[in-house]
Write a protein that holds these residues in place. Structure first.
Motif, PDB file in Angstrom:
ATOM      1  N   GLU A   9       0.851  -1.199   0.000  1.00 13.93           N
ATOM      2  CA  GLU A   9       0.000   0.000   0.000  1.00 13.93           C
ATOM      3  C   GLU A   9       0.878   1.236   0.000  1.00 13.93           C
ATOM      4  O   GLU A   9       1.892   1.286   0.695  1.00 13.93           O
ATOM      5  CB  GLU A   9      -0.965   0.016   1.192  1.00 13.93           C
ATOM      6  CG  GLU A   9      -0.382  -0.527   2.483  1.00 13.93           C
ATOM      7  CD  GLU A   9      -1.288  -0.341   3.698  1.00 13.93           C
ATOM      8  OE1 GLU A   9      -1.812   0.763   3.906  1.00 13.93           O
ATOM      9  OE2 GLU A   9      -1.446  -1.313   4.448  1.00 13.93           O
ATOM     10  N   VAL A  10       0.488   2.207  -0.799  1.00 15.73           N
ATOM     11  CA  VAL A  10       1.261   3.437  -0.940  1.00 15.73           C
ATOM     12  C   VAL A  10       0.262   4.596  -1.047  1.00 15.73           C
ATOM     13  O   VAL A  10      -0.604   4.586  -1.926  1.00 15.73           O
ATOM     14  CB  VAL A  10       2.130   3.399  -2.224  1.00 15.73           C
ATOM     15  CG1 VAL A  10       2.947   4.684  -2.361  1.00 15.73           C
ATOM     16  CG2 VAL A  10       3.070   2.189  -2.232  1.00 15.73           C
ATOM     17  N   ALA A  11       0.357   5.564  -0.129  1.00 13.24           N
ATOM     18  CA  ALA A  11      -0.520   6.746  -0.204  1.00 13.24           C
ATOM     19  C   ALA A  11      -0.009   7.645  -1.335  1.00 13.24           C
ATOM     20  O   ALA A  11       1.203   7.712  -1.556  1.00 13.24           O
ATOM     21  CB  ALA A  11      -0.490   7.506   1.119  1.00 13.24           C
ATOM     22  N   VAL A  16      -4.357   1.514   3.766  1.00 14.45           N
ATOM     23  CA  VAL A  16      -5.075   0.818   4.826  1.00 14.45           C
ATOM     24  C   VAL A  16      -4.573   1.334   6.173  1.00 14.45           C
ATOM     25  O   VAL A  16      -5.338   1.512   7.104  1.00 14.45           O
ATOM     26  CB  VAL A  16      -4.879  -0.715   4.719  1.00 14.45           C
ATOM     27  CG1 VAL A  16      -5.611  -1.430   5.844  1.00 14.45           C
ATOM     28  CG2 VAL A  16      -5.360  -1.220   3.362  1.00 14.45           C
ATOM     29  N   GLY A  17      -3.282   1.577   6.266  1.00 17.50           N
ATOM     30  CA  GLY A  17      -2.716   2.045   7.544  1.00 17.50           C
ATOM     31  C   GLY A  17      -1.408   2.765   7.321  1.00 17.50           C
ATOM     32  O   GLY A  17      -1.121   3.293   6.240  1.00 17.50           O
ATOM     33  N   GLY A  18      -0.581   2.748   8.378  1.00 16.84           N
ATOM     34  CA  GLY A  18       0.644   3.531   8.386  1.00 16.84           C
ATOM     35  C   GLY A  18       1.664   3.157   7.320  1.00 16.84           C
ATOM     36  O   GLY A  18       2.437   4.003   6.878  1.00 16.84           O
ATOM     37  N   GLY A  24       4.479   6.217   0.951  1.00 23.26           N
ATOM     38  CA  GLY A  24       4.057   7.341   0.120  1.00 23.26           C
ATOM     39  C   GLY A  24       4.767   8.642   0.444  1.00 23.26           C
ATOM     40  O   GLY A  24       4.522   9.651  -0.219  1.00 23.26           O
ATOM     41  N   SER A  25       5.639   8.653   1.448  1.00 19.61           N
ATOM     42  CA  SER A  25       6.311   9.928   1.752  1.00 19.61           C
ATOM     43  C   SER A  25       7.827   9.818   1.956  1.00 19.61           C
ATOM     44  O   SER A  25       8.553  10.738   1.611  1.00 19.61           O
ATOM     45  CB  SER A  25       5.661  10.597   2.971  1.00 19.61           C
ATOM     46  OG  SER A  25       5.609   9.721   4.077  1.00 19.61           O
ATOM     47  N   LEU A  26       8.312   8.679   2.461  1.00 19.61           N
ATOM     48  CA  LEU A  26       9.764   8.513   2.581  1.00 19.61           C
ATOM     49  C   LEU A  26      10.467   8.597   1.205  1.00 19.61           C
ATOM     50  O   LEU A  26      11.517   9.250   1.090  1.00 19.61           O
ATOM     51  CB  LEU A  26      10.086   7.191   3.307  1.00 19.61           C
ATOM     52  CG  LEU A  26      11.534   6.725   3.324  1.00 19.61           C
ATOM     53  CD1 LEU A  26      12.463   7.764   3.952  1.00 19.61           C
ATOM     54  CD2 LEU A  26      11.663   5.386   4.073  1.00 19.61           C
ATOM     55  N   GLY A 238       8.742   9.445  10.021  1.00 23.44           N
ATOM     56  CA  GLY A 238       8.270  10.822   9.941  1.00 23.44           C
ATOM     57  C   GLY A 238       6.847  10.808   9.402  1.00 23.44           C
ATOM     58  O   GLY A 238       6.253   9.746   9.195  1.00 23.44           O
ATOM     59  N   ILE A 239       6.301  11.995   9.205  1.00 23.62           N
ATOM     60  CA  ILE A 239       5.018  12.100   8.505  1.00 23.62           C
ATOM     61  C   ILE A 239       5.160  13.119   7.379  1.00 23.62           C
ATOM     62  O   ILE A 239       6.103  13.914   7.375  1.00 23.62           O
ATOM     63  CB  ILE A 239       3.862  12.534   9.442  1.00 23.62           C
ATOM     64  CG1 ILE A 239       4.222  13.806  10.209  1.00 23.62           C
ATOM     65  CG2 ILE A 239       3.459  11.405  10.376  1.00 23.62           C
ATOM     66  CD1 ILE A 239       3.041  14.430  10.952  1.00 23.62           C
ATOM     67  N   ASP A 240       4.233  13.080   6.466  1.00 24.34           N
ATOM     68  CA  ASP A 240       4.219  14.034   5.367  1.00 24.34           C
ATOM     69  C   ASP A 240       3.637  15.347   5.907  1.00 24.34           C
ATOM     70  O   ASP A 240       2.423  15.520   5.999  1.00 24.34           O
ATOM     71  CB  ASP A 240       3.352  13.470   4.233  1.00 24.34           C
ATOM     72  CG  ASP A 240       3.350  14.372   3.014  1.00 24.34           C
ATOM     73  OD1 ASP A 240       3.673  15.572   3.148  1.00 24.34           O
ATOM     74  OD2 ASP A 240       3.021  13.877   1.918  1.00 24.34           O
ATOM     75  N   THR A 241       4.534  16.267   6.272  1.00 23.43           N
ATOM     76  CA  THR A 241       4.065  17.478   6.960  1.00 23.43           C
ATOM     77  C   THR A 241       3.439  18.486   5.992  1.00 23.43           C
ATOM     78  O   THR A 241       2.854  19.478   6.430  1.00 23.43           O
ATOM     79  CB  THR A 241       5.231  18.162   7.714  1.00 23.43           C
ATOM     80  OG1 THR A 241       6.357  18.226   6.838  1.00 23.43           O
ATOM     81  CG2 THR A 241       5.613  17.369   8.949  1.00 23.43           C
TER      82      THR A 241
END
Ligand code: ADP
Length: 471
Positions: A9-11, A16-18, A24-26, A238-241
């Motif tokens: 899964e890739v945003a 579905v989750g983390g 999708g962001s790293l 991290g998160i996609d800020t």
């Protein structure tokens, strides 16, 4: 470096989750450090090809051996934010949902085989496989002559899901069946195979990297993991800020930022209106977003909810999961109209309105590899109340123990400890005024963006390349 990712899964394409958030962001963060990143994911039927401009046909097609048959694979691709994403397309792989089918292990084994087929043409420096779905990429890459110089990295996002399946799956994609000590007769443990074979193994927080070496958190793989301890890294997500940004979020009623938080009260009122909660600016709203399963402490949440509501709190719950717990929440919501708002489903936009509109965020996990809910909450100035375990322990510091803290935490997995942490949070919230605003400001100023973590990933890739050369 040329780095090839593979994940189920890739945003924003499928989430579905983390795992989707990370995959999708790293890569974008690595690309902005100057690396060349390609991400492979299955072409799930739920992916909105039109919205993202994904071609339905591939630039390349391969016909690959699959047991006694052959599978036809297409590789449509797009580029976005400096990252190439390749959608592995086959009738044998693509389904409506990402997971949840009896033949998931076969589908994902074929996915890995198809990725290797595409990689051999232009071998990368690093093959980076995520979770059990992409695990067979590691032994498959090790057997491909053209990939012998490519370093392999395997990241564990959740050790609880290992891809335990029939050993026949290995034969389908041309792998030998020789058994690992951890495997039962006739069984293959796909995650264990990647842990055993990868040049470097990593997981998604420092604390979880230590925890999984113990029987309590090791999910029966602690022995194997201890053997790989010298090559085991813990890098906190991290998160996609840019995506999770209360100052720019298109889904919320009013934008706000650390230095001007006035919009947050408007978002709170809007959330109360949208979800049918009583319009009460003073009532603290507790948000819960996530899978309603044992891992996330759903039993503690349901146990503590009636008490929390009695204390004057409001609860907004968004999630799906265990049908028995879904029913418990339905019952609780029916009994507490106006105080408990329940949405059983997956809704990214509503999630963002909850992160923005809530005052506090609950995450009493049994175990938590990293956890993103608490990081997104901090970004939105929504104070986390968490169990001090795994990534939650790495990222949340209790203000009652540390004046520079950013939330509340408890250690023992029991409802008394959880309600004690909530009571401390309520006490501070009700005192209101400047200290609470300062706590929120501190939370919002924290940097959980990817650049720093991405640099650690680059160091890890170098270590993997060194290990590969030595091998
Ligand atoms: P997990 O163990 O499920 O990967 P994480 O906390 O690491 O848990 O990541 C969960 C991610 O999925 C977060 O971005 C969270 O906001 C999102 N999420 C979880 N459940 C839902 C839901 N029902 N609707 C929308 N987003 C959700």
């Amino acid at each position: 470096m040329r780095i090839s990712f593979a994940a189920a899964e890739v945003a924003p394409y499928a989430k579905v989750g983390g795992l989707a958030d990370v995959a999708g962001s790293l890569p974008q963060a690595l690309a902005s450090l100057g690396h060349d990143v390609t991400v492979y994911m299955p072409y799930h039927r739920s992916i909105d090809a039109q919205k993202f401009g994904i071609p339905t046909a591939g630039a390349r097609t391969h016909s690959i051996p699959y047991g006694a048959a052959r599978a036809r694979i297409e590789y449509p691709e797009i580029s976005r934010d400096g990252v190439r994403t390749v959608f592995v397309r086959s009738v044998r792989i693509g389904r409506d949902k990402v997971y949840g089918y009896d033949d998931d292990a076969k589908r994902y084994a074929l996915f890995c085989r198809a990725v290797v087929e595409d990689l051999v043409d232009t071998p990368p420096d690093v093959v980076h496989a995520h979770d059990w779905h992409a695990a067979l990429l590691v032994p498959l890459a090790a057997r491909a002559r053209q990939l012998r110089k490519a370093a392999t990295v395997f990241t564990i996002h959740n050790l609880a899901y290992q891809g335990r399946t029939s050993a026949a799956v290995l034969k389908l994609v041309g792998l030998p069946r020789a058994r690992l000590p951890i495997e039962d007769r006739g069984e293959a443990n796909l995650m264990a195979r990647a842990i055993a074979a990868a040049d470097i193994v990593s997981t998604v927080s420092e604390r979880y990297a230590e925890e999984i070496l113990t029987p309590e958190f090791g999910e029966r793989l602690e022995g194997l993991l201890r053997k790989r301890q010298a090559d085991l890294w813990g890098i906190t997500n991290g998160i996609d800020t840019k995506f999770f940004d209360p100052a720019q979020d298109p889904h919320i009623a009013a934008p706000y930022e650390a230095d001007d938080q006035s919009g947050k009260a408007i978002d709170k009122a809007a959330l109360q209106k949208e979800t049918g909660l009583q319009r009460d600016a003073a009532a603290p709203i507790f948000g819960v977003i996530g899978r309603l399963v044992e891992q996330k402490g759903v039993d503690l949440l349901t146990a503590v909810a009636p008490w929390l509501l009695e204390k004057g709190g409001q609860l907004v719950v968004l999630g799906t999961g265990d049908p028995a717990y879904e029913q418990k929440w339905r019952d609780l919501a029916a009994k507490n109209k106006g105080r408990l708002a329940l949405t059983l489903g997956f809704d990214g936009a509503l999630a963002q309105r909850i992160y923005a509109g809530a005052d506090l965020f609950l995450m009493p996990s049994r175990f938590e590899p990293c956890g993103l809910g608490q990081l997104i909450s901090l970004r939105y100035g929504t104070i986390p109340v968490v169990r001090a375990v795994g990534g939650l322990a790495t990222t949340v510091r209790d203000v009652d123990a540390d004046p520079r803290g950013n939330g509340f935490s408890f250690i023992k997995y029991e409802s008394a400890a959880f309600s004690d942490a909530i009571a401390r949070a309520l006490h501070r919230y009700k005192a209101d005024g400047e200290p609470w605003r300062q706590l929120r400001t501190r939370a919002m100023h924290e940097d959980h963006s990817w650049p720093a973590a991405a640099k650690r990933y680059v160091e890890m890739y170098m270590a993997a390349a060194k290990a590969r050369r030595a091998a």
